[in-house]
Design a protein around this motif. Structure first.
Motif, PDB file in Angstrom:
ATOM      1  N   HIS A  62       0.836  -1.203   0.000  1.00 16.75           N
ATOM      2  CA  HIS A  62       0.000   0.000   0.000  1.00 16.75           C
ATOM      3  C   HIS A  62       0.871   1.253   0.000  1.00 16.75           C
ATOM      4  CE1 HIS A  62      -2.918  -3.063   0.929  1.00 16.75           C
ATOM      5  NE2 HIS A  62      -3.770  -2.225   0.369  1.00 16.75           N
ATOM      6  N   LEU A  66      -1.080   7.517  -1.412  1.00 13.03           N
ATOM      7  CA  LEU A  66      -2.540   7.599  -1.422  1.00 13.03           C
ATOM      8  C   LEU A  66      -3.043   8.649  -0.437  1.00 13.03           C
ATOM      9  CD1 LEU A  66      -5.315   6.434  -2.344  1.00 13.03           C
ATOM     10  CD2 LEU A  66      -5.119   4.838  -0.425  1.00 13.03           C
ATOM     11  N   VAL A  71      -6.915  12.354   0.038  1.00 10.31           N
ATOM     12  CA  VAL A  71      -7.300  11.158  -0.703  1.00 10.31           C
ATOM     13  C   VAL A  71      -8.378  11.503  -1.724  1.00 10.31           C
ATOM     14  CG1 VAL A  71      -8.364   8.865  -0.490  1.00 10.31           C
ATOM     15  CG2 VAL A  71      -6.767   9.662   1.257  1.00 10.31           C
ATOM     16  N   ASP A  72      -8.236  10.944  -2.908  1.00 15.80           N
ATOM     17  CA  ASP A  72      -9.292  10.987  -3.912  1.00 15.80           C
ATOM     18  C   ASP A  72      -9.874   9.568  -3.932  1.00 15.80           C
ATOM     19  OD1 ASP A  72     -10.900  10.917  -6.173  1.00 15.80           O
ATOM     20  OD2 ASP A  72      -9.452  11.961  -7.436  1.00 15.80           O
ATOM     21  N   ASP A  74     -11.444   8.043  -5.979  1.00 11.82           N
ATOM     22  CA  ASP A  74     -11.250   7.353  -7.254  1.00 11.82           C
ATOM     23  C   ASP A  74      -9.966   6.532  -7.246  1.00 11.82           C
ATOM     24  OD1 ASP A  74     -13.598   8.355  -8.354  1.00 11.82           O
ATOM     25  OD2 ASP A  74     -12.592  10.109  -9.222  1.00 11.82           O
ATOM     26  N   ASP A  75      -9.038   6.881  -6.350  1.00  9.72           N
ATOM     27  CA  ASP A  75      -7.767   6.161  -6.235  1.00  9.72           C
ATOM     28  C   ASP A  75      -7.823   5.021  -5.227  1.00  9.72           C
ATOM     29  OD1 ASP A  75      -6.654   7.922  -8.077  1.00  9.72           O
ATOM     30  OD2 ASP A  75      -5.956   9.294  -6.501  1.00  9.72           O
ATOM     31  N   VAL A  76      -8.939   4.880  -4.514  1.00 12.57           N
ATOM     32  CA  VAL A  76      -9.074   3.851  -3.493  1.00 12.57           C
ATOM     33  C   VAL A  76      -9.675   2.599  -4.121  1.00 12.57           C
ATOM     34  CG1 VAL A  76     -10.200   3.226  -1.316  1.00 12.57           C
ATOM     35  CG2 VAL A  76      -9.305   5.541  -1.641  1.00 12.57           C
ATOM     36  N   ASP A  77      -8.978   1.491  -3.969  1.00 12.52           N
ATOM     37  CA  ASP A  77      -9.421   0.204  -4.504  1.00 12.52           C
ATOM     38  C   ASP A  77     -10.296  -0.489  -3.467  1.00 12.52           C
ATOM     39  OD1 ASP A  77      -9.736  -2.357  -5.509  1.00 12.52           O
ATOM     40  OD2 ASP A  77      -7.596  -2.674  -5.908  1.00 12.52           O
TER      41      ASP A  77
END
Length: 161
Positions: A62, A66, A71-72, A74-77
């Motif tokens: 990780h 991030l 944090v966006d 859209d970048d979080v899985d």
């Protein structure tokens, strides 16, 4: 060491609320309940040498970037987040969600969506705090203990914001 407010400050509550279809106060309540549970689960897992090694491997996967600069989502899985939550809570996942729902008055479905969004954020933040300790597979539970204790204390003090 940074505190729970630092983790919370990385979570874009407005963006999360929009994705969940709730107001920002409801999203904040859900995050405020889910984060202490998540950190507590990570801490519990890190008490065991095998769990600590597994956590070290997860932290190495990780990227701390991030959480740098906000944090966006859209970048979080969140698929990764679901796997993390499954590893952290195991067969207790549904019981944890039910307990969080009962203690906050927040719906189980909402909390079940918040946890997978928070999990990668929490791991990226911890990876940043531990300065790459995860790459060696050796993780001290002390930082997790500190974050989990503070999160639990703050979560209890929130009442019904």
């Amino acid at each position: 060491m940074a505190g729970i407010d630092d983790i919370l400050s990385t979570v874009p509550l407005d963006q999360l609320a929009g994705r969940l279809g709730v107001d920002e106060a409801t999203a904040q309540r859900a995050v405020g309940a889910a984060l202490p549970a998540l950190l507590g689960g990570l801490r519990a897992n890190a008490q065991d040498p095998a769990g600590a090694a597994s956590l070290g491997e997860a932290l190495a996967q990780h990227d701390p970037a991030l959480v740098e600069g906000g944090v966006d989502l859209d970048d979080v899985d969140t698929d990764d987040g679901r796997k993390i939550v499954g590893h952290v809570f195991g067969q207790n996942e549904q019981a944890v969600v039910a307990q969080l729902a009962q203690s906050t008055g927040t719906g189980k479905d909402l909390l079940a969506k918040v946890l997978p969004a928070l999990a990668p954020i929490a791991l990226a933040f911890l990876a940043k705090q531990l300065g790459g300790a995860g790459s060696s597979g050796a993780v001290s539970s002390a930082p997790l203990r500190a974050h989990a204790t503070e999160a639990r204390r703050r979560g209890r003090g929130r009442g019904g914001d």
